[in-house]
Design an enzyme around this catalytic site. Structure first.
Site, mmCIF file in Angstrom:
data_model
loop_
_atom_site.group_PDB
_atom_site.id
_atom_site.type_symbol
_atom_site.label_atom_id
_atom_site.label_comp_id
_atom_site.label_asym_id
_atom_site.label_seq_id
_atom_site.Cartn_x
_atom_site.Cartn_y
_atom_site.Cartn_z
ATOM 1 C CD GLU A 34 -2.535 1.706 0.221
ATOM 2 O OE1 GLU A 34 -3.396 0.951 -0.251
ATOM 3 O OE2 GLU A 34 -2.288 2.852 -0.273
ATOM 4 N N GLY A 40 -6.738 1.113 4.324
ATOM 5 C CA GLY A 40 -8.190 1.329 4.223
ATOM 6 C C GLY A 40 -8.645 1.911 2.895
ATOM 7 C CE LYS A 52 -21.650 8.056 3.147
ATOM 8 N NZ LYS A 52 -21.069 7.604 1.887
ATOM 9 N N GLY A 182 -22.902 16.586 -11.204
ATOM 10 C CA GLY A 182 -23.189 15.157 -11.065
ATOM 11 C C GLY A 182 -24.065 14.900 -9.850
ATOM 12 C CB SER A 183 -27.419 14.322 -9.273
ATOM 13 O OG SER A 183 -28.008 13.482 -10.251
ATOM 14 N N GLY A 273 -17.981 10.906 -11.350
ATOM 15 C CA GLY A 273 -17.563 9.500 -11.435
ATOM 16 C C GLY A 273 -16.075 9.328 -11.188
ATOM 17 C CB ALA A 326 -16.941 -0.067 0.469
ATOM 18 C CG HIS A 451 -46.483 -1.550 15.886
ATOM 19 N ND1 HIS A 451 -46.664 -0.645 14.865
ATOM 20 C CD2 HIS A 451 -47.118 -1.027 16.976
ATOM 21 C CE1 HIS A 451 -47.388 0.380 15.317
ATOM 22 N NE2 HIS A 451 -47.673 0.156 16.599
HETATM 23 C C1 LIG Z 1 -16.809 10.345 -1.511
HETATM 24 C C2 LIG Z 1 -17.020 8.862 -1.633
HETATM 25 C C3 LIG Z 1 -17.983 8.245 -0.865
HETATM 26 C C4 LIG Z 1 -18.179 6.874 -0.969
HETATM 27 N N1 LIG Z 1 -19.133 6.301 -0.182
HETATM 28 C C5 LIG Z 1 -19.358 4.981 -0.290
HETATM 29 C C6 LIG Z 1 -20.332 4.351 0.530
HETATM 30 O O1 LIG Z 1 -20.978 4.994 1.345
HETATM 31 N N2 LIG Z 1 -20.515 3.014 0.414
HETATM 32 C C7 LIG Z 1 -19.812 2.280 -0.493
HETATM 33 O O2 LIG Z 1 -20.018 1.069 -0.576
HETATM 34 N N3 LIG Z 1 -18.863 2.838 -1.282
HETATM 35 C C8 LIG Z 1 -18.630 4.175 -1.196
HETATM 36 N N4 LIG Z 1 -17.659 4.748 -1.968
HETATM 37 C C9 LIG Z 1 -16.922 3.890 -2.924
HETATM 38 C C10 LIG Z 1 -15.835 3.078 -2.208
HETATM 39 O O3 LIG Z 1 -15.020 3.941 -1.467
HETATM 40 C C11 LIG Z 1 -15.031 2.291 -3.216
HETATM 41 O O4 LIG Z 1 -15.895 1.520 -4.011
HETATM 42 C C12 LIG Z 1 -14.041 1.351 -2.539
HETATM 43 O O5 LIG Z 1 -13.160 2.084 -1.733
HETATM 44 C C13 LIG Z 1 -13.258 0.539 -3.582
HETATM 45 O O6 LIG Z 1 -12.330 -0.265 -2.937
HETATM 46 P P1 LIG Z 1 -11.033 -0.825 -3.678
HETATM 47 O O7 LIG Z 1 -10.361 -1.692 -2.678
HETATM 48 O O8 LIG Z 1 -11.400 -1.379 -4.987
HETATM 49 O O9 LIG Z 1 -10.132 0.458 -4.001
HETATM 50 P P2 LIG Z 1 -9.587 1.677 -3.095
HETATM 51 O O10 LIG Z 1 -10.362 1.820 -1.851
HETATM 52 O O11 LIG Z 1 -9.529 2.850 -4.019
HETATM 53 O O12 LIG Z 1 -8.156 1.204 -2.679
HETATM 54 C C14 LIG Z 1 -7.091 1.088 -3.560
HETATM 55 C C15 LIG Z 1 -5.800 1.229 -2.787
HETATM 56 O O13 LIG Z 1 -4.726 0.870 -3.624
HETATM 57 C C16 LIG Z 1 -3.626 1.719 -3.387
HETATM 58 N N5 LIG Z 1 -2.793 1.667 -4.577
HETATM 59 C C17 LIG Z 1 -3.111 2.019 -5.838
HETATM 60 N N6 LIG Z 1 -2.108 1.749 -6.682
HETATM 61 C C18 LIG Z 1 -1.128 1.197 -5.931
HETATM 62 C C19 LIG Z 1 0.169 0.692 -6.244
HETATM 63 N N7 LIG Z 1 0.630 0.653 -7.494
HETATM 64 N N8 LIG Z 1 0.930 0.226 -5.231
HETATM 65 C C20 LIG Z 1 0.463 0.239 -3.951
HETATM 66 N N9 LIG Z 1 -0.740 0.696 -3.607
HETATM 67 C C21 LIG Z 1 -1.543 1.157 -4.594
HETATM 68 C C22 LIG Z 1 -4.292 3.064 -3.121
HETATM 69 O O14 LIG Z 1 -3.425 3.914 -2.399
HETATM 70 C C23 LIG Z 1 -5.525 2.654 -2.320
HETATM 71 O O15 LIG Z 1 -5.285 2.660 -0.945
HETATM 72 C C24 LIG Z 1 -17.409 6.108 -1.861
HETATM 73 C C25 LIG Z 1 -16.409 6.728 -2.630
HETATM 74 C C26 LIG Z 1 -16.222 8.086 -2.517
HETATM 75 C C27 LIG Z 1 -15.145 8.733 -3.341
#
Ligand SMILES: Cc1cc2nc3c(=O)[nH]c(=O)nc-3n(C[C@H](O)[C@H](O)[C@H](O)COP(=O)(O)OP(=O)(O)OC[C@H]3O[C@@H](n4cnc5c(N)ncnc54)[C@H](O)[C@@H]3O)c2cc1C
Length: 472
Positions: A34, A40, A52, A182-183, A273, A326, A451
């Protein structure tokens, strides 16, 4: 020095860290690379958790602003919000959770390799930023590098006035005005946060309705609620250009009727997006098949290169958009780890992924919308029950919204459940379990709902599908 593992995960977001924990639970020697200083990923550091937390502050402010209605005496001066305190509390929550993941890594004997990783082959990983080293995976490499915000043509993000969610979560002053491009979930959540904090909020949405992935009835209800709260929404509207200066942004918008409009706001939040993160990974170099920048995988998250799989926001399964959520990334991580450990795994059913949007009023949905069900050829019948009739909603003073059930007439099969209003993001769990268990509407009717609860609306909406809601 070359370090040997069974599984190497690249990226410690909700996809990567969960995959690592599951792999370690199953006895696989696991490392996670990471590049951030904390574990995280997007969810914990910039996404689900900070947003949140801010929404909970907005909710607390709402209660305080309506103190009189609740019979609360909290002094005569106007209720305010101290953004420094808000930010400090939010940061404590984020830090607590990232430390929690660190603890879980130690507990499961997972090595956290700090740095940026690059693929060197079907089993090799090189850390080229951070402590330089090479790693070998004897079983599999899991790429979980996630996503990052992206803009639209004509709008350049400067991260000062034209910002993304990454900057919006850190604002220490409440903007007087903010325009939101964007909405989708991110856009409407920030609209709720800033409106409640006191900003003038304007949403610009290209498609004809807010939250375009939701059932049309949900979009209409949100639009009504936002209007009541004083949020301006321009749908079927296109932002064609934006100019930032020291204290604001000028935005050119083409409205639904084709007329041009100029807007001015302290900030423009671009929430159009997110795109995949593969920079520096050398995905193409090792021959990974890519589609529009995403890593192409099969239903078991295997890429075309044996020994390399990918999960989470960075992937595409081909076909319609892969949900960037997530809990989806975590579910994919668990399946992948179990497959690598030799277990038989079943593909995820993406029709059963719950979606939660924590705007005010909040939205929970799972399964097919009415329009989707019709387009798939079902003979559809729907039942809707308004929260306004429920005792529990009245007690909470939150009577907006409804539960809408979409079902198939022939077999009484439950196809989708859509809700907007108080606690919808919690209530959707029951609907998700029901879909997963392939329930009929009749089975939901026979399920006893306690209820007084908001969940009674689910039972009542099921009754409504059969034309027999009790309290309507
Ligand atoms: C504002 C916002 C609100 C959101 N709210 C929600 C929600 O309420 N509920 C929900 O389900 N989802 C929500 N999401 C979406 C959710 O955060 C993502 O879908 C989720 O984090 C994706 O997880 P991931 O493990 O695929 O990637 P990420 O969480 O993006 O993790 C990828 C990790 O890889 C690391 N990384 C990248 N390239 C490299 C590399 N070459 N070497 C080492 N490390 C690297 C990055 O630093 C990062 O820590 C939200 C997103 C945003 C932006």
């Amino acid at each position: 020095m070359d370090h040997q593992y069974d599984v190497i995960v690249i990226g410690a977001g909700t996809g990567g860290y969960v995959a690592a924990i599951r792999a370690a639970q199953l006895g696989l020697k696991t490392a996670v690379v990471e590049k951030q200083q904390a574990l995280g990923g997007t969810c914990l550091l910039w996404g689900c958790i900070p947003t949140k937390a801010l929404l909970e502050h907005a909710h607390a402010l709402k209660i305080a602003q309506h103190a009189k209605d609740w019979g609360l005496t909290i002094g005569s001066s106007a209720v305010g919000i101290d953004m420094n305190q808000v930010q400090a509390r939010k940061d404590r929550i984020v830090t607590g959770l990232t430390k929690g993941v660190e603890f879980l890594f130690k507990k499961n004997k997972i090595d956290w390799i700090k740095g940026t990783a690059r693929l060197t082959g079907r089993s090799g990983v090189e850390i080229f930023e951070g402590e330089k080293q090479t790693l070998t995976a004897h079983k599999e490499i899991i790429v979980a590098t996630g996503s990052a915000p992206r803009s639209v043509p004509g709008i350049e993000i400067d991260r000062k006035r034209i910002i993304t969610s990454d900057e919006a979560i850190h604002l220490r002053d409440v903007p007087k005005s903010i325009a939101i491009l964007g909405s989708g979930a991110v856009g409407v959540e920030f609209a709720s946060i800033f409106r409640r904090f006191g900003s003038d909020v304007t949403i610009i949405e290209l498609l004809p309705r807010l939250v375009p992935v939701e059932d049309e009835a949900v979009s209409a209800e949100l639009e009504k609620a936002f209007k009541k709260q004083g949020i301006t929404s321009h749908t079927s509207a296109k932002a064609t250009g934006a100019r930032a200066n020291a204290d604001g942004v000028e935005l050119d918008v083409q409205l639904a009727d084709g007329k041009a409009k100029q807007l001015r706001a302290d900030y423009l939040l671009v929430a159009t997006g997110r795109g995949p993160v593969t920079t520096g990974l050398d995905a193409e170099g090792v021959g990974l098949q890519m589609e529009k920048g995403y890593i192409k995988v099969d239903a078991q998250y295997k890429t075309n290169v044996p020994g390399i799989s990918a999960i989470g926001d960075v992937i595409t399964l081909g076909g319609p958009g892969h949900p960037q959520l997530a809990h989806v990334s975590s579910a994919e991580g668990i399946i992948t780890a179990e497959r690598i450990a030799g277990q038989e795994v079943r593909p995820l059913n993406y029709d059963h992924v719950p979606g939660c949007t924590y705007c005010d009023p909040e939205i929970g949905s799972v399964g097919l919308s009415e329009a989707e069900a019709k387009s798939r050829g079902y003979d559809v019948r729907v039942g809707t029950f308004p929260f306004g009739v429920l005792g529990r909603a009245k007690m909470a003073g939150e009577t907006e919204g409804f539960v809408k059930i979409v079902a198939d007439k022939k077999y009484d099969e439950l196809l989708g459940v859509h809700m907007i209003g108080l606690r919808s993001t919690e209530l959707v769990a029951e609907a998700t379990a029901a879909l997963r268990l392939e329930s009929t509407v009749e089975e939901l009717i026979r399920t006893i709902h306690a209820h007084p609860t908001m969940a009674e609306a689910i039972g009542e909406a099921a009754h409504a599908v059969h034309g027999a809601a009790i309290h309507l």
